[in-house]
Design a protein around this motif. Structure first.
Motif, short mmCIF file in Angstrom:
data_model
loop_
_atom_site.label_atom_id
_atom_site.label_comp_id
_atom_site.label_asym_id
_atom_site.label_seq_id
_atom_site.Cartn_x
_atom_site.Cartn_y
_atom_site.Cartn_z
N PHE A 14 -10.12 -22.97 -16.47
CA PHE A 14 -9.87 -22.49 -17.82
C PHE A 14 -11.02 -22.88 -18.76
CE2 PHE A 14 -4.87 -22.28 -17.81
CZ PHE A 14 -4.92 -21.40 -16.74
N GLU A 21 -6.54 -13.51 -15.00
CA GLU A 21 -6.71 -12.76 -13.76
C GLU A 21 -6.60 -11.24 -14.02
OE1 GLU A 21 -7.54 -12.76 -9.74
OE2 GLU A 21 -7.38 -14.55 -10.97
N ILE A 63 -9.83 -10.10 -15.55
CA ILE A 63 -10.86 -10.03 -14.49
C ILE A 63 -10.65 -8.77 -13.64
CG2 ILE A 63 -11.52 -11.13 -12.28
CD1 ILE A 63 -12.69 -12.74 -14.49
N LEU A 88 -3.02 -3.06 -8.80
CA LEU A 88 -1.90 -3.60 -8.04
C LEU A 88 -2.00 -5.12 -7.97
CD1 LEU A 88 0.37 -2.83 -5.81
CD2 LEU A 88 -1.46 -3.18 -4.17
N ARG A 114 0.83 -1.21 0.00
CA ARG A 114 0.00 0.00 0.00
C ARG A 114 0.86 1.26 0.00
NH1 ARG A 114 -5.61 0.22 0.05
NH2 ARG A 114 -6.16 -1.75 -0.92
N ILE A 132 -3.67 -5.95 -13.68
CA ILE A 132 -2.36 -6.60 -13.72
C ILE A 132 -2.35 -7.77 -12.76
CG2 ILE A 132 -1.27 -5.11 -11.94
CD1 ILE A 132 1.25 -5.08 -13.85
N ASP A 133 -1.59 -8.80 -13.13
CA ASP A 133 -1.49 -9.94 -12.21
C ASP A 133 -0.09 -10.54 -12.28
OD1 ASP A 133 -2.75 -11.72 -10.27
OD2 ASP A 133 -2.45 -13.28 -11.77
N LEU A 166 -14.93 -17.28 -15.33
CA LEU A 166 -13.60 -17.51 -15.92
C LEU A 166 -13.63 -18.34 -17.21
CD1 LEU A 166 -11.64 -18.27 -12.64
CD2 LEU A 166 -11.12 -16.41 -14.23
N HIS A 209 0.22 -8.59 -6.10
CA HIS A 209 1.42 -9.06 -5.41
C HIS A 209 1.42 -10.57 -5.30
CE1 HIS A 209 -1.43 -8.39 -2.08
NE2 HIS A 209 -1.42 -7.11 -2.43
N GLY A 214 -14.59 -4.29 -4.49
CA GLY A 214 -13.34 -4.10 -3.75
C GLY A 214 -12.18 -3.52 -4.53
C1 LIG Z 1 -9.30 -10.06 -5.52
C2 LIG Z 1 -9.04 -10.49 -6.94
C3 LIG Z 1 -9.51 -9.36 -7.81
C4 LIG Z 1 -7.53 -10.70 -7.23
O1 LIG Z 1 -6.89 -11.39 -6.26
P1 LIG Z 1 -5.43 -12.02 -6.28
O2 LIG Z 1 -5.01 -12.47 -7.63
O3 LIG Z 1 -5.43 -12.99 -5.19
O4 LIG Z 1 -4.48 -10.85 -5.81
P2 LIG Z 1 -3.61 -9.75 -6.54
O5 LIG Z 1 -2.42 -9.57 -5.68
O6 LIG Z 1 -3.36 -9.97 -7.98
O7 LIG Z 1 -4.54 -8.47 -6.44
C5 LIG Z 1 -4.97 -7.95 -5.25
C6 LIG Z 1 -5.12 -6.44 -5.40
O8 LIG Z 1 -6.04 -6.13 -6.44
C7 LIG Z 1 -6.83 -4.99 -6.07
N1 LIG Z 1 -8.24 -5.42 -6.12
C8 LIG Z 1 -9.06 -5.80 -5.11
N2 LIG Z 1 -10.28 -6.10 -5.61
C9 LIG Z 1 -10.21 -5.93 -6.94
C10 LIG Z 1 -11.17 -6.07 -7.99
N3 LIG Z 1 -12.41 -6.46 -7.79
N4 LIG Z 1 -10.75 -5.81 -9.26
C11 LIG Z 1 -9.50 -5.42 -9.50
N5 LIG Z 1 -8.55 -5.25 -8.54
C12 LIG Z 1 -8.91 -5.50 -7.28
C13 LIG Z 1 -6.36 -4.55 -4.67
O9 LIG Z 1 -5.44 -3.51 -4.83
C14 LIG Z 1 -5.70 -5.81 -4.15
O10 LIG Z 1 -4.59 -5.62 -3.31
P3 LIG Z 1 -4.62 -4.93 -1.88
O11 LIG Z 1 -5.94 -5.21 -1.31
O12 LIG Z 1 -3.47 -5.49 -1.16
O13 LIG Z 1 -4.45 -3.48 -2.23
C15 LIG Z 1 -9.95 -11.67 -7.35
O14 LIG Z 1 -9.97 -11.79 -8.74
C16 LIG Z 1 -9.60 -13.03 -6.81
O15 LIG Z 1 -9.92 -13.35 -5.68
N6 LIG Z 1 -8.95 -13.85 -7.63
C17 LIG Z 1 -8.34 -15.15 -7.32
C18 LIG Z 1 -9.16 -16.37 -7.58
C19 LIG Z 1 -9.00 -17.31 -8.78
O16 LIG Z 1 -9.47 -18.40 -8.68
N7 LIG Z 1 -8.42 -17.01 -9.97
C20 LIG Z 1 -8.36 -17.92 -11.11
C21 LIG Z 1 -7.62 -17.31 -12.31
S1 LIG Z 1 -7.59 -18.40 -13.72
#
Ligand SMILES: CC(C)(COP(=O)(O)OP(=O)(O)OC[C@H]1O[C@@H](n2cnc3c(N)ncnc32)[C@H](O)[C@@H]1OP(=O)(O)O)[C@@H](O)C(=O)NCCC(=O)NCCS
Length: 226
Positions: free
Chosen positions: A128, A156, A159, A90, A51, A109-110, A170, A92, A77
């Protein structure tokens, strides 16, 4: 610090190593609370660092002190800055964070660690599309994990650009990847809609995959380190 200029069709990608990131504390009270809610200290630290990193990066574009930025959150969110024409996202994974900055609102971004232990074909069946499963199935065994995480990060990032979280199904869009690139080929079977989007494969650091996706023609990606 000198302001950084963003132009249309350009994405700036900033990278930080969260375990080495030190800066003056700039978190808002709600962010400090969220940091405290993580059970493991390493996760508290990484959240706070991510952050802080995000705030310092955005401050360079907005010419505003990092602690004065007020994030708002969509129903799903996604953080954003109300009234700003600078958009960001963002991601991570372990100690690595990437932040994408753009003038295009739909930006995502992912980053993911390429975990060689995962049974990727099994996971792909769950998440997929048929097209992507076929693509992965045809990928030689020694390239399968990398291909899986490239497809995963592209899905991701898309999304995240849409911003509706996993309420966006997905399996209802197809991603194609080759050695160096990725693209969306259809969204709900609509190829024209898919052509409005572009994906850029990044090479964030060894053993990680990352993709940035935006609803515009991305002509240039510039990389920055903080
Ligand atoms: C929350 C989500 C948007 C991304 O989560 P994630 O990949 O675990 O985490 P990332 O580090 O890439 O991204 C998290 C950051 O995205 C941002 N974010 C939160 N909600 C978001 C949303 N709805 N859309 C875009 N960005 C979002 C935030 O900045 C968050 O970080 P922070 O809370 O620390 O500031 C959601 O898509 C998720 O839960 N995905 C994972 C589940 C999955 O099954 N994916 C399958 C892909 S094939």
């Amino acid at each position: 610090l000198t302001p950084i200029l963003l132009t249309p069709h350009t994405v700036h990608v900033w990278r930080a190593n969260l375990d080495e990131y030190t800066s003056t504390p700039v978190l808002s009270p709600d962010e400090q609370l969220r940091a405290k809610s993580f059970v493991r200290p390493i996760h508290q630290k990484r959240f706070a660092a991510a952050r802080s990193f995000l705030r310092h990066v955005l401050a360079r574009y907005l010419q505003q002190p990092p602690q004065t930025l007020t994030f708002q959150y969509t129903h799903y969110g996604k953080p954003y800055l109300p009234g700003s024409s600078v958009y960001f996202n963002l991601s991570h994974s372990q100690q690595w964070a990437l932040c994408a900055i753009s003038l295009e609102e739909k930006i995502g971004i992912d980053i993911e660690e390429i975990n060689q232990e995962k049974d990727v074909e099994k996971i792909a069946v769950r998440f997929f599309s048929d097209y992507e499963n076929q693509l992965l199935h045809e990928t030689p065994a020694d390239k399968k994990h990398e291909a899986f995480f490239r497809i995963w990060t592209c899905k991701e990032a898309f999304i995240k650009a849409v911003g509706e979280g996993l309420s966006f199904p997905l399996k209802e869009f197809d991603v194609h990847i080759d050695e160096h690139s990725a693209r969306l080929i259809s969204i709900y079977q609509d190829e024209k809609e898919a052509q409005q989007w572009s994906c850029v494969v990044l090479d964030p650091t060894e053993n990680y995959a990352a993709t940035v996706v935006a609803k515009t023609a991305i002509k240039k990606v510039e990389l920055f380190e903080i």
